[in-house]
Design a protein around this motif. Structure first.
Motif, PDB file in Angstrom:
ATOM      1  N   GLY A   1       0.817  -1.292  -0.068  1.00 40.87           N
ATOM      2  CA  GLY A   1      -0.112  -0.045   0.102  1.00 40.87           C
ATOM      3  C   GLY A   1       0.802   1.340  -0.022  1.00 40.87           C
ATOM      4  N   ALA A   2       0.532   2.040   1.076  1.00 40.31           N
ATOM      5  CA  ALA A   2       1.494   3.553   1.194  1.00 40.31           C
ATOM      6  C   ALA A   2       2.976   3.100   1.397  1.00 40.31           C
ATOM      7  CB  ALA A   2       0.635   4.274   2.177  1.00 40.31           C
ATOM      8  N   ILE A   3       3.497   2.004   1.739  1.00 39.89           N
ATOM      9  CA  ILE A   3       4.815   1.877   2.036  1.00 39.89           C
ATOM     10  C   ILE A   3       5.271   0.825   1.047  1.00 39.89           C
ATOM     11  CG2 ILE A   3       4.770   2.629   4.278  1.00 39.89           C
ATOM     12  CD1 ILE A   3       4.553  -0.276   5.375  1.00 39.89           C
ATOM     13  N   SER A   4       4.668   0.422   0.054  1.00 38.56           N
ATOM     14  CA  SER A   4       5.182  -0.767  -0.799  1.00 38.56           C
ATOM     15  C   SER A   4       6.509  -0.671  -1.105  1.00 38.56           C
ATOM     16  CB  SER A   4       4.322  -0.630  -2.021  1.00 38.56           C
ATOM     17  OG  SER A   4       4.387   0.398  -2.799  1.00 38.56           O
ATOM     18  N   GLY A   5       7.338   0.360  -1.184  1.00 33.63           N
ATOM     19  CA  GLY A   5       8.719   0.572  -1.499  1.00 33.63           C
ATOM     20  C   GLY A   5       9.670   0.296  -0.386  1.00 33.63           C
ATOM     21  N   VAL A   6       9.346   0.031   0.687  1.00 32.17           N
ATOM     22  CA  VAL A   6      10.143   0.123   1.738  1.00 32.17           C
ATOM     23  C   VAL A   6      10.831  -1.337   2.122  1.00 32.17           C
ATOM     24  CG1 VAL A   6       8.936   1.844   3.242  1.00 32.17           C
ATOM     25  CG2 VAL A   6       8.490  -0.638   3.593  1.00 32.17           C
ATOM     26  N   GLY A   7      10.355  -2.272   1.464  1.00 32.63           N
ATOM     27  CA  GLY A   7      10.807  -3.564   1.598  1.00 32.63           C
ATOM     28  C   GLY A   7      10.385  -4.477   2.780  1.00 32.63           C
ATOM     29  N   GLN A   8      11.316  -5.311   3.176  1.00 30.01           N
ATOM     30  CA  GLN A   8      10.857  -6.286   4.442  1.00 30.01           C
ATOM     31  C   GLN A   8      10.786  -5.592   5.742  1.00 30.01           C
ATOM     32  OE1 GLN A   8      13.382  -9.745   4.884  1.00 30.01           O
ATOM     33  NE2 GLN A   8      12.500 -10.260   6.806  1.00 30.01           N
ATOM     34  N   VAL A   9       9.621  -5.720   6.514  1.00 22.23           N
ATOM     35  CA  VAL A   9       9.517  -5.029   7.674  1.00 22.23           C
ATOM     36  C   VAL A   9       9.485  -5.937   8.876  1.00 22.23           C
ATOM     37  CG1 VAL A   9       8.145  -3.055   6.600  1.00 22.23           C
ATOM     38  CG2 VAL A   9       6.907  -4.951   7.413  1.00 22.23           C
ATOM     39  N   GLY A  10       9.542  -7.311   8.525  1.00 24.11           N
ATOM     40  CA  GLY A  10       9.505  -8.181   9.668  1.00 24.11           C
ATOM     41  C   GLY A  10       9.464  -9.689   9.161  1.00 24.11           C
ATOM     42  N   GLU A  11       9.565 -10.243   9.969  1.00 24.28           N
ATOM     43  CA  GLU A  11       9.382 -12.070   9.671  1.00 24.28           C
ATOM     44  C   GLU A  11       8.868 -12.545  10.896  1.00 24.28           C
ATOM     45  OE1 GLU A  11      13.383 -12.918   8.548  1.00 24.28           O
ATOM     46  OE2 GLU A  11      13.634 -14.026  10.284  1.00 24.28           O
ATOM     47  N   THR A  12       8.354 -13.799  10.795  1.00 20.96           N
ATOM     48  CA  THR A  12       7.999 -14.568  11.849  1.00 20.96           C
ATOM     49  C   THR A  12       8.011 -16.007  11.690  1.00 20.96           C
ATOM     50  OG1 THR A  12       5.869 -15.135  13.573  1.00 20.96           O
ATOM     51  CG2 THR A  12       5.619 -14.848  11.129  1.00 20.96           C
ATOM     52  N   LYS A  13       8.083 -16.972  12.762  1.00 25.63           N
ATOM     53  CA  LYS A  13       8.122 -18.318  12.453  1.00 25.63           C
ATOM     54  C   LYS A  13       6.374 -18.768  13.024  1.00 25.63           C
ATOM     55  CE  LYS A  13      12.905 -19.836  12.763  1.00 25.63           C
ATOM     56  NZ  LYS A  13      14.020 -20.610  13.016  1.00 25.63           N
ATOM     57  N   VAL A  14       6.057 -19.776  12.260  1.00 28.38           N
ATOM     58  CA  VAL A  14       4.805 -20.293  12.687  1.00 28.38           C
ATOM     59  C   VAL A  14       4.696 -21.761  12.666  1.00 28.38           C
ATOM     60  CG1 VAL A  14       3.908 -20.026  10.401  1.00 28.38           C
ATOM     61  CG2 VAL A  14       2.094 -20.113  12.235  1.00 28.38           C
ATOM     62  N   ILE A  15       4.064 -22.451  13.678  1.00 25.89           N
ATOM     63  CA  ILE A  15       3.509 -23.735  13.484  1.00 25.89           C
ATOM     64  C   ILE A  15       2.130 -23.975  13.350  1.00 25.89           C
ATOM     65  CG2 ILE A  15       3.524 -26.018  14.799  1.00 25.89           C
ATOM     66  CD1 ILE A  15       6.193 -25.310  16.069  1.00 25.89           C
TER      67      ILE A  15
ATOM     68  N   PHE B   1       2.410 -18.438  16.390  1.00 21.69           N
ATOM     69  CA  PHE B   1       3.461 -17.624  15.829  1.00 21.69           C
ATOM     70  C   PHE B   1       4.365 -17.405  17.100  1.00 21.69           C
ATOM     71  CE2 PHE B   1      -0.334 -16.649  13.737  1.00 21.69           C
ATOM     72  CZ  PHE B   1       0.010 -16.560  12.253  1.00 21.69           C
ATOM     73  N   PHE B   2       5.753 -17.336  16.505  1.00 23.48           N
ATOM     74  CA  PHE B   2       6.804 -17.145  17.537  1.00 23.48           C
ATOM     75  C   PHE B   2       8.138 -16.550  16.691  1.00 23.48           C
ATOM     76  CE2 PHE B   2       7.346 -21.389  16.000  1.00 23.48           C
ATOM     77  CZ  PHE B   2       8.574 -21.587  15.886  1.00 23.48           C
ATOM     78  N   LYS B   3       9.058 -15.959  17.666  1.00 19.22           N
ATOM     79  CA  LYS B   3      10.370 -15.574  17.091  1.00 19.22           C
ATOM     80  C   LYS B   3       9.951 -14.566  16.122  1.00 19.22           C
ATOM     81  CE  LYS B   3      13.721 -19.070  17.912  1.00 19.22           C
ATOM     82  NZ  LYS B   3      14.865 -20.087  17.597  1.00 19.22           N
ATOM     83  N   GLU B   4       9.184 -13.625  16.602  1.00 24.51           N
ATOM     84  CA  GLU B   4       8.878 -12.298  15.639  1.00 24.51           C
ATOM     85  C   GLU B   4       9.999 -11.469  15.569  1.00 24.51           C
ATOM     86  OE1 GLU B   4       6.860 -13.470  18.018  1.00 24.51           O
ATOM     87  OE2 GLU B   4       4.868 -13.481  17.476  1.00 24.51           O
ATOM     88  N   ARG B   5      10.281 -10.933  14.518  1.00 22.10           N
ATOM     89  CA  ARG B   5      11.717 -10.036  14.091  1.00 22.10           C
ATOM     90  C   ARG B   5      10.995  -8.819  13.314  1.00 22.10           C
ATOM     91  NH1 ARG B   5      16.190 -12.901  16.038  1.00 22.10           N
ATOM     92  NH2 ARG B   5      15.988 -15.080  15.945  1.00 22.10           N
ATOM     93  N   THR B   6      11.625  -7.640  13.521  1.00 18.41           N
ATOM     94  CA  THR B   6      11.272  -6.324  13.055  1.00 18.41           C
ATOM     95  C   THR B   6      12.642  -5.954  12.292  1.00 18.41           C
ATOM     96  OG1 THR B   6      11.639  -4.975  14.866  1.00 18.41           O
ATOM     97  CG2 THR B   6       9.473  -5.958  14.354  1.00 18.41           C
ATOM     98  N   THR B   7      12.532  -5.013  11.327  1.00 18.19           N
ATOM     99  CA  THR B   7      13.499  -4.591  10.573  1.00 18.19           C
ATOM    100  C   THR B   7      13.796  -3.098  10.880  1.00 18.19           C
ATOM    101  OG1 THR B   7      12.313  -4.195   8.769  1.00 18.19           O
ATOM    102  CG2 THR B   7      13.200  -6.131   8.891  1.00 18.19           C
ATOM    103  N   ALA B   8      15.035  -2.499  10.244  1.00 19.28           N
ATOM    104  CA  ALA B   8      15.373  -0.840  10.397  1.00 19.28           C
ATOM    105  C   ALA B   8      14.134  -0.145   9.698  1.00 19.28           C
ATOM    106  CB  ALA B   8      16.429  -0.957   9.819  1.00 19.28           C
ATOM    107  N   PRO B   9      13.710  -0.679   8.525  1.00 17.29           N
ATOM    108  CA  PRO B   9      12.602   0.155   7.993  1.00 17.29           C
ATOM    109  C   PRO B   9      11.394   0.197   8.642  1.00 17.29           C
ATOM    110  CG  PRO B   9      13.537  -1.306   5.947  1.00 17.29           C
ATOM    111  CD  PRO B   9      14.145  -1.735   7.482  1.00 17.29           C
TER     112      PRO B   9
END
Length: 230
Positions: free
Chosen positions: A101-115, A145-153
């Motif tokens: 959407g409005a931030i489509s150019g910022v790249g990766q903003v986070g990640e998570t693992k899920v079982i 969901f676990f081990k959520e991580r965020t990024t500099a963007p």
């Protein structure tokens, strides 16, 4: 006096006999009380419908969630000749979140693992001695969901700093999961199992900045494995 000498069996007769033996052997392997295990891979492709990140944020700030694959398997128990209980198992899936959407150019903003823990009730069509048995299933899924991580963007968007970064947590949720698939019996013990299923799953991500975002995931899931019966 002429003597009767039996002729050698034809190839067609031998093939028919082999098929009959396979059918008899497989009948004892697909009946009620049979346990089986399998090993293979699963691909999860989220069909994302993202809400807007709560204020303060740019209007239309949404996210996308990319697909993931993992080594998986499963355990199956035949309750009757047609009804089965099936439990997929496997390694966690790692999904990456990207600005949209409005931030489509910022790249990766986070990640998570899920079982995604699921239990299916399956109905298998055909006779117990059939080589090919399609099935339908209905399951209940609990997504952990676990081990959520965020990024500099994401820090830049939410006011986080390297010393005090914005963190995230994702709500664990329940969902309904219908399924279709088939079992192809190679012989009495070995088989191939392939399935498609869809989990109807909605969750919410909470940021340490006090912001949150609702995400409807509704993933398409493709699984295939080679199995063995006991």
């Amino acid at each position: 006096m002429a003597r009767f000498i039996p002729s050698a069996p034809s190839a067609a007769a031998l093939a028919a006999g082999a098929l009959a033996l396979l059918a008899c052997g497989s009948a004892s392997a697909q009946v009620a009380g049979t346990w089986s295990v399998r090993l293979g891979a699963t691909h999860i492709a989220p069909q994302v419908k993202s809400g807007n990140l709560s204020a303060p944020s740019f209007p239309g700030t949404t996210v996308d969630v990319h697909s993931a694959s993992a080594l998986t398997g499963g355990i199956n128990y035949m309750v009757t000749d047609n009804w089965a209980i099936d439990v997929p198992v496997g390694l966690p899936f790692k999904h990456k979140f990207y600005g949209d959407g409005a931030i489509s150019g910022v790249g990766q903003v986070g990640e998570t693992k899920v079982i995604p823990a699921t239990v299916f009730a399956q109905y298998r069509f055909g006779e117990a001695n059939a080589t090919f048995r399609p099935y339908v299933g209905l399951g209940v899924t609990y997504a952990k969901f676990f081990k959520e991580r965020t990024t500099a963007p994401l820090n830049g968007l939410t006011g986080g700093t390297p010393a005090n970064p914005t963190t995230a947590s994702i709500d664990d949720k329940w969902g309904i999961t219908p399924q279709i698939g088939f079992v192809w019996n190679i012989n009495e013990k070995w088989f191939v199992d392939a399935a498609y299923y869809k989990s109807f799953l909605k969750t919410k991500t909470h940021l340490s900045s006090g912001q949150s975002i609702d995400i409807r995931l509704n993933p398409n899931v493709f699984a295939v494995g080679v199995g063995y019966r006991f």
